[in-house]
Write an enzyme that holds these catalytic residues in place. Structure first.
Site, mmCIF file in Angstrom:
data_model
loop_
_atom_site.group_PDB
_atom_site.id
_atom_site.type_symbol
_atom_site.label_atom_id
_atom_site.label_comp_id
_atom_site.label_asym_id
_atom_site.label_seq_id
_atom_site.Cartn_x
_atom_site.Cartn_y
_atom_site.Cartn_z
ATOM 1 N N CYS A 134 -0.848 0.380 1.459
ATOM 2 C CA CYS A 134 -0.874 1.081 2.990
ATOM 3 C C CYS A 134 -0.538 0.247 4.114
ATOM 4 O O CYS A 134 0.094 0.650 4.977
ATOM 5 C CB CYS A 134 -2.726 1.140 3.356
ATOM 6 S SG CYS A 134 -3.565 2.263 2.210
ATOM 7 N N ARG A 135 -0.597 -1.165 3.735
ATOM 8 C CA ARG A 135 -0.193 -2.235 4.456
ATOM 9 C C ARG A 135 1.498 -2.172 4.735
ATOM 10 O O ARG A 135 1.982 -2.382 5.866
ATOM 11 C CB ARG A 135 -0.624 -3.489 4.085
ATOM 12 C CG ARG A 135 -2.177 -3.792 4.492
ATOM 13 C CD ARG A 135 -2.675 -5.120 3.866
ATOM 14 N NE ARG A 135 -2.064 -6.300 4.391
ATOM 15 C CZ ARG A 135 -2.928 -7.028 5.075
ATOM 16 N NH1 ARG A 135 -4.203 -6.715 4.905
ATOM 17 N NH2 ARG A 135 -2.547 -8.141 5.410
#
Length: 182
Positions: free
Chosen positions: A85-86
């Site tokens: 996600c990052r």
């Protein structure tokens, strides 16, 4: 006695053959009809509308999906603790910088527990320039129950969901999708 049994078998076969023959009707072919052009054309599958929702952003302001009506919207369900996600956050920062003036909006919906304490700081430290909302199970359920993150939806200007991605994707994947819709 044998003769009687043979005669009975032959008569029985004639009767059965007669019954079967009576019940077998010839297959009638129906006259061919032309299919009108508008019916014979393969129609596009019906698109699903993105569900309206209302969530608070990292500044405590209530935001709705309808706030972005008329724009192409990337809706990304994510969490600060999720490494893929990052990585996608970095892609969305770049994509938003490049296409925001062409009608693109990126909406990140953070699914962190106690997100109101964690997500605003994360957004500030990572210079997230797009809308970040604090998600909940209710909104997650509206989008089919988010079972894995990141999960990303591409929504067209009419509010239709055009693509759904589960898991990490490269920037070029999202860029290709939005270019087709802008």
């Amino acid at each position: 006695n044998k003769t009687f049994i043979i005669v009975l078998a032959v008569v029985g076969a004639i009767i059965i053959f007669g019954i079967v023959k009576i019940n077998i009707a010839p297959i009638k072919t129906l006259p061919k009809k032309e299919i009108p052009q508008e019916i014979s054309v393969v129609k596009k599958p019906r698109l699903k509308l993105a569900h309206e929702f209302s969530l608070k952003d990292v500044n405590g302001i209530e935001r709705k999906l309808s706030d972005f009506k008329g724009k192409v919207v990337i809706i990304n369900f994510w969490a600060t603790w999720c490494p893929p996600c990052r990585q996608e956050v970095l892609h969305f920062i770049d994509i938003y910088n490049q296409y925001k003036d062409h009608g693109l909006e990126v909406v990140g919906i953070a699914l962190d527990l106690r997100g109101e304490k964690i997500v605003p700081k994360f957004a500030l430290e990572n210079n997230i320039n797009y809308t970040v909302l604090l998600g909940n199970e209710e909104v997650s359920d509206l989008y089919g129950g988010i079972r894995a993150i990141p999960t990303t939806f591409i929504v067209d200007k009419d509010g239709n969901i055009r693509k759904k991605y589960i898991g990490y994707n490269e920037k070029e994947v999202f860029e290709k999708d939005i270019k087709e819709l802008l």
